[in-house]
Design a protein around this motif. Structure first.
Motif, mmCIF file in Angstrom:
data_model
loop_
_atom_site.group_PDB
_atom_site.id
_atom_site.type_symbol
_atom_site.label_atom_id
_atom_site.label_comp_id
_atom_site.label_asym_id
_atom_site.label_seq_id
_atom_site.Cartn_x
_atom_site.Cartn_y
_atom_site.Cartn_z
ATOM 1 N N ASN A 152 -18.920 -17.470 6.428
ATOM 2 C CA ASN A 152 -19.147 -18.690 7.212
ATOM 3 C C ASN A 152 -17.849 -19.297 7.748
ATOM 4 N N GLN A 153 -16.702 -18.780 7.312
ATOM 5 C CA GLN A 153 -15.422 -19.336 7.758
ATOM 6 C C GLN A 153 -14.834 -18.457 8.858
ATOM 7 N N THR A 154 -14.441 -19.096 9.945
ATOM 8 C CA THR A 154 -13.851 -18.334 11.051
ATOM 9 C C THR A 154 -12.369 -18.054 10.809
ATOM 10 N N THR A 155 -11.714 -18.938 10.069
ATOM 11 C CA THR A 155 -10.306 -18.747 9.724
ATOM 12 C C THR A 155 -10.133 -19.037 8.232
ATOM 13 N N PRO A 156 -9.075 -18.508 7.629
ATOM 14 C CA PRO A 156 -8.861 -18.796 6.203
ATOM 15 C C PRO A 156 -8.670 -20.290 5.958
ATOM 16 N N ASN A 157 -9.275 -20.767 4.919
ATOM 17 C CA ASN A 157 -9.120 -22.155 4.493
ATOM 18 C C ASN A 157 -7.677 -22.357 4.037
#
Length: 172
Positions: A76-81
């Protein structure tokens, strides 16, 4: 330049074409100490620069694998948190050998700088490969790609205009 004074004979400095590496004063100083510049071809550091070959290329491969694994675990994440980034970076440092004399020497060997062997670089240039089969590409695949390739991909056919009357359905 003290190291150059202590060595007899002609010396060579290999560098890329970055303009900040060269100036009139540097050239004059090199001439005084019998040093010649050898410039690697533009846009070729990925095959001619020892640091790129022996360190950055493997580093990028490991980093891409870490990011792929992260994306698979966090779809669900487009970039690393940003809270996960330090852990990802730590994983990269653990997996990549940052400094090793063996790794540094292998970079110079792989680029053909030492021992001097221009064939090391030439074998990485596609135009110098003896045959396409050495890439592991099947001729059937090449034939298929030639068949499906458009003769002129920049020219596209325009769709024919369909005349419609407002308020009347065109489905049959």
């Amino acid at each position: 330049m003290d190291w150059a004074k202590s060595l007899p004979g002609k010396k060579v400095i290999i560098c890329d074409n970055l303009s900040s590496h060269l100036s009139v004063s540097v050239i004059e100083l090199c001439e005084c100490h019998n040093i010649q510049f050898v410039f690697i071809p533009s846009s070729s550091t990925h095959i001619t620069q020892p640091l790129d070959v022996a360190f950055f290329t493997p580093l990028k491969k490991v980093w891409r694998a870490i990011l792929l694994k992260y994306k698979m675990e966090n779809p669900n994440q487009t970039t690393p948190n940003k809270n996960h980034f330090p852990k990802l970076l730590h994983s990269l440092v653990d997996q990549v050998e940052i400094y090793s004399p063996k790794n540094i020497k292998s970079g110079f060997r792989a680029t053909g700088i030492y021992p001097f062997n221009p064939r090391e670089v030439l074998k990485r240039v596609p135009e110098y490969q003896e045959d396409v089969a050495s890439y592991g590409i099947d001729n059937a695949l090449l034939d298929y790609l030639k068949q499906i390739r458009q003769p002129n991909p920049t020219i596209t056919k325009r769709n024919k205009k369909v005349m419609t009357v407002p308020g009347i359905s065109n489905s049959r």
